[in-house]
Design a protein around this motif. Structure first.
Motif, short mmCIF file in Angstrom:
data_model
loop_
_atom_site.label_atom_id
_atom_site.label_comp_id
_atom_site.label_asym_id
_atom_site.label_seq_id
_atom_site.Cartn_x
_atom_site.Cartn_y
_atom_site.Cartn_z
N ALA A 40 0.95 -1.25 0.05
CA ALA A 40 -0.11 0.18 -0.22
C ALA A 40 1.05 1.37 0.15
CB ALA A 40 -0.66 -0.13 1.18
N ARG A 41 0.95 2.07 -0.63
CA ARG A 41 1.74 3.26 -1.38
C ARG A 41 1.25 3.89 -0.16
NH1 ARG A 41 2.37 7.57 -4.07
NH2 ARG A 41 -0.43 8.13 -4.72
N MET A 42 2.10 5.21 0.70
CA MET A 42 1.97 5.35 1.18
C MET A 42 2.94 7.10 0.89
SD MET A 42 2.27 4.25 4.50
CE MET A 42 1.80 5.57 5.98
N PRO A 43 1.45 8.08 0.55
CA PRO A 43 2.71 9.69 0.34
C PRO A 43 3.22 9.86 1.13
CG PRO A 43 0.10 9.22 -0.56
CD PRO A 43 -0.01 7.67 0.26
N LYS A 44 3.91 10.97 1.25
CA LYS A 44 4.36 11.97 1.97
C LYS A 44 5.51 10.81 3.10
CE LYS A 44 1.56 16.01 1.68
NZ LYS A 44 2.27 16.91 0.14
N ILE A 45 5.98 10.45 2.20
CA ILE A 45 6.85 9.46 3.17
C ILE A 45 8.20 8.92 2.21
CG2 ILE A 45 5.44 7.74 4.99
CD1 ILE A 45 5.83 5.62 2.84
N PRO A 46 9.57 9.40 3.42
CA PRO A 46 10.50 9.23 2.24
C PRO A 46 10.87 7.87 1.18
CG PRO A 46 11.47 8.93 4.93
CD PRO A 46 9.50 9.26 4.71
N ILE A 69 10.92 4.78 1.68
CA ILE A 69 10.42 3.69 2.15
C ILE A 69 9.85 3.62 0.99
CG2 ILE A 69 8.87 3.23 4.01
CD1 ILE A 69 10.73 4.81 5.26
N LEU A 104 -1.68 14.91 -1.38
CA LEU A 104 -1.09 14.16 -1.07
C LEU A 104 0.58 13.25 -1.86
CD1 LEU A 104 -3.58 11.61 -0.13
CD2 LEU A 104 -2.04 12.34 1.57
N ASN A 105 0.40 13.40 -3.37
CA ASN A 105 1.23 13.67 -3.63
C ASN A 105 2.55 14.48 -4.32
OD1 ASN A 105 1.27 10.91 -4.42
ND2 ASN A 105 -1.09 11.69 -5.89
N ILE A 122 5.09 10.53 11.12
CA ILE A 122 4.46 11.09 10.05
C ILE A 122 2.90 11.42 10.19
CG2 ILE A 122 3.71 10.85 7.43
CD1 ILE A 122 6.24 9.62 7.35
N TYR A 149 -0.76 10.98 9.19
CA TYR A 149 -1.82 9.52 9.63
C TYR A 149 -1.71 9.11 11.07
CZ TYR A 149 0.34 8.96 4.75
OH TYR A 149 0.04 8.88 3.44
N LEU A 164 -5.71 3.52 4.60
CA LEU A 164 -4.26 5.07 5.51
C LEU A 164 -5.93 5.67 5.74
CD1 LEU A 164 -1.49 5.20 3.01
CD2 LEU A 164 -1.71 4.00 4.66
#
Lengths: 171, 544
Positions: free
Chosen positions: A47-53, A56, B456-457, B513, B516, B529
């Motif tokens: 599951a892709r998670m936006p706003k992470i490095p 990851i 988000l992107n 983060i 979330y 999420l």
């Protein structure tokens, strides 16, 4: 297990040895002590998670545990042939090494089936000091193992994770 | 057996503390209506039981003290002693000491520092001590007491927490099985899973129900607290309590305890005026504090109102400008609600401008964080010279929360219903590009709207939230979230459904983060999420 490693084993039988799980990143071989590896599995749906490095790649559900999946090739800035071709890397046919640290679990994405092998302690050299000097923050390399022609970079997973956290805070 | 003994002790303490609360409540009331026989009888009963229980378990100092207090109250009841100021002080002190003894019961080194209180109590008792007979009858009563076992059991909250966590896991697996039974299209499996659904639903409900306590268990501590603070501040205040029997999860009540105390303290110290000032304003000389609870669908609303001076809006505006949060002309245009929401910003203090919210090291932001942490929200309204009202919207239960599920770029997301205001679909033409934002006029309110996919992107440098060009299609699904009196619209790709979810915290290295709040597993086994509304709202506030 291939014949080479079996013959190696025989040869070093009486010596204390380290059991490693070995995998490829880019064109080099890397190893992690087997005690630190919980399991090896096909990579589940990420599951892709936006706003992470960027290194990851997201989280996945492994038997009810939700863990973060790391791409060390991106983490170490290693260019791999797979990366050059397509823009988006696919992990659908990759493997995940589930690593267990003290209080959490994390997954490493690797492209080929990881191998298991033993290597005598005496064959693992300390990291040459100039590499340590060059990469002050990156001394996650515990040592360099030599087995015949092969050169295996032994990683200290705890240090990789500590550094991730540090960078994490900046992100 | 030692452990059994320990358990008895714990039960005694739990019960004794309840008695202690009740005593405090009654004696505060008694002070107002010293002739109320019913209150006296109740105080008498509580002290009597406490004495007996303490004696039985071997806590002699407690039973001795309870006995002395009982004797004094007996005299008051027989009108041989008037409940005058001096008497009241001694009796209040006596009850305080009782509380002290209870909380130090396990400390072998604890000693009563001031023996004079005992002496005072003895003098009180001796003033009317001619009736030694009353003592004897009491002992008889004690002996004649029927032995009955309570229908209540005391259970450690830890055990219930564990049970509730297990229920959470069970629900995730149940949803999984239901979705598998549909995939496999097996009639047998479908029948079994629908039965499983019913049972887990009932277990969940029962466990949640077992954790509910009356709001009164917290509220009833306040009459005494209000009395003490009011006395220290030399103010005349009466406290009204409404809705004590509304039920709420015990841990939620625990988490808001300090917050409520803080708000009450603020209301007395800074909200309600001194008597002289009140009379000048033609207000009743006694200030009124109202603490109320009511059910609101799945939530509980706890309100604290005072009839004091209200929050000085112009002064808050000044403080906002002084903090350089906004420029003066922008502040002038702010809606009153928005002005008030600044009170909850970290470090926001108006100690100089207005005394209403001068903190004591704890600001309203701490109160707000506590309430955020359980997925609740807090609101404040205020009218000059009429008073201030804080409203806490709290979930009834902790673990299972209602959420709205949606999709953004093939990823599943959830937002807690607690933070959602409404869901609307509007045409792209109804969105307007204003500055670096999109805005829409929804229900006569101008609401900023962001395209969640873009938010988000894109990284901060390339984010372009003010452009409609990036939107897909003409009809836009918007979830309106509300936090701290502010509304924000989120454009999502696909709306799914409402569902109860069990939130799992994110582990390292992802636990920091901000946006979330955790993750949850859907019935399909897919990861969903959970977006943290407070963090997203904060992000946009700091942006501005």
């Amino acid at each position: 297990m291939n014949t080479e490693s079996i013959s190696e084993k025989k040869e070093v039988n009486r010596e204390p040895s380290v059991h490693l799980i070995v995998f490829k990143l880019g064109s080099e071989e890397y190893g992690i002590r087997i005690e630190q590896v919980k399991e090896v599995t096909f990579t589940p749906e990420i599951a892709r998670m936006p706003k992470i490095p960027v290194f990851i790649k997201g989280v996945a559900n492994i038997r009810g545990d939700i863990i973060a999946l790391l791409d060390l090739e991106e983490r170490f800035h290693i260019s791999s042939s797979a990366l050059v071709n397509g823009e988006a890397k696919s992990y659908s046919k990759s493997y995940t090494l589930v690593l267990e640290a003290k209080d959490y679990t994390i997954g490493l994405l690797v492209r080929e089936v990881p191998q298991s092998l033993s290597i005598p302690v005496s064959r693992i050299e300390k990291t040459p000091s100039f590499i340590q000097d060059l990469q002050i923050n990156d001394n996650y390399i515990e040592g360099i193992g030599k087995l015949g022609e092969r050169l295996i970079i032994v990683l200290d997973i705890h240090k990789i994770l500590t550094f991730d956290e540090a960078e994490q805070l900046k992100a | 057996m030692k452990s059994r003994e320990q358990e008895y002790k714990e039960i005694f303490i739990a019960e004794a503390l309840e008695y202690f609360d009740a005593l405090n409540r009654h004696i505060s009331n008694l002070e107002k209506t010293p002739d109320d026989d019913q209150i006296l009888a109740e105080i008498f009963r509580l002290l009597h039981n406490l004495k007996a229980n303490a004696k039985a378990i071997g806590y002699l100092p407690i039973s001795d003290l309870a006995h002395k207090l009982e004797t004094a109250f007996e005299l008051v009841r027989k009108h041989e002693l008037t409940f005058s100021n001096e008497v009241a002080t001694v009796l209040f002190d006596g009850i305080d000491l009782l509380g002290e003894l209870l909380s130090n019961v396990d400390d072998p080194n604890y000693k009563i520092l001031d023996e004079s209180l005992f002496h005072n109590l003895d003098i009180l008792a001796e003033n009317g001590a001619t009736k030694d007979l009353s003592e004897a009858t009491k002992v008889q009563k004690l002996n004649a007491r029927n032995l009955t076992l309570s229908d209540l059991i005391y259970i450690q909250i830890k055990k219930l927490d564990h049970l509730l966590n297990l229920v959470g896991e069970l629900i995730i697996d149940r949803d999984r099985i239901i979705s598998l039974s549909k995939d496999l299209n097996s009639e047998d499996l479908k029948a079994v899973s629908s039965h499983l659904y019913r049972i887990t639903e009932e277990i969940q409900f029962s466990v949640m129900d077992a954790r509910l306590v009356n709001v009164g268990t917290l509220f009833n501590k306040f009459p005494r607290i209000v009395r003490d603070i009011a006395q220290a501040e030399q103010k005349e205040i009466q406290l009204e309590i409404i809705g004590q029997d509304i039920q709420i999860d015990r841990n939620i009540l625990q988490i808001i305890t300090d917050s409520l105390l803080h708000l009450v303290r603020n209301a007395i110290s800074h909200g309600v005026e001194k008597t002289a000032d009140r009379l000048k304003k033609n207000k009743p000389r006694q200030g009124t504090l109202t603490l109320s609870a009511q059910s609101d669908r799945d939530n509980v609303l706890i309100k604290l109102s005072d009839d004091g001076r209200g929050i000085d809006i112009p002064a808050v505006k000044k403080a906002i400008v002084a903090r350089k949060s906004l420029t003066a002309d922008l502040v002038d245009d702010l809606h009153e609600n928005e002005v008030l929401s600044y009170l909850f910003e970290p470090g926001f203090s108006m100690a100089k401008e207005v005394t209403e919210f001068s903190g004591r090291g704890v600001g309203l932001d701490v109160v707000k964080n506590a309430i955020d942490s359980i997925g609740g929200r807090i609101q404040v309204t205020s009218e000059k010279d009429k008073g201030t009202t804080f409203t806490l919207h709290l979930p009834t239960s902790i673990a299972v929360k209602g959420a709205l599920l949606f999709e953004v770029e093939e990823g599943y997301y959830a937002i807690l219903l607690m933070h959602t205001d409404s869901v609307v679909s509007i045409d792209k033409d109804e969105l307007h590009e204003v500055g670096n934002m999109l805005v829409a006029n929804i229900k006569n309110e101008t609401i900023p709207v962001i395209y969640l996919r873009e938010f988000l992107n894109s990284n901060d440098a390339h984010m372009n939230l003010g452009s409609k060009d990036r939107l897909n299609g003409t009809v836009q699904n918007i979830i309106i979230i509300v936090y701290n009196n502010r509304r924000l619209g989120l454009i999502v790709d696909k709306l799914y459904r409402q569902q109860d979810i069990v939130i799992k915290p994110l582990n390292k290295p992802l636990d920091n983060i901000e946006i979330y709040g955790g993750v949850t597993l859907l019935g399909t086994g897919k990861v969903c999420l959970v977006l943290d509304v407070p963090a997203i709202t904060r992000y946009f506030i700091s942006k501005k």
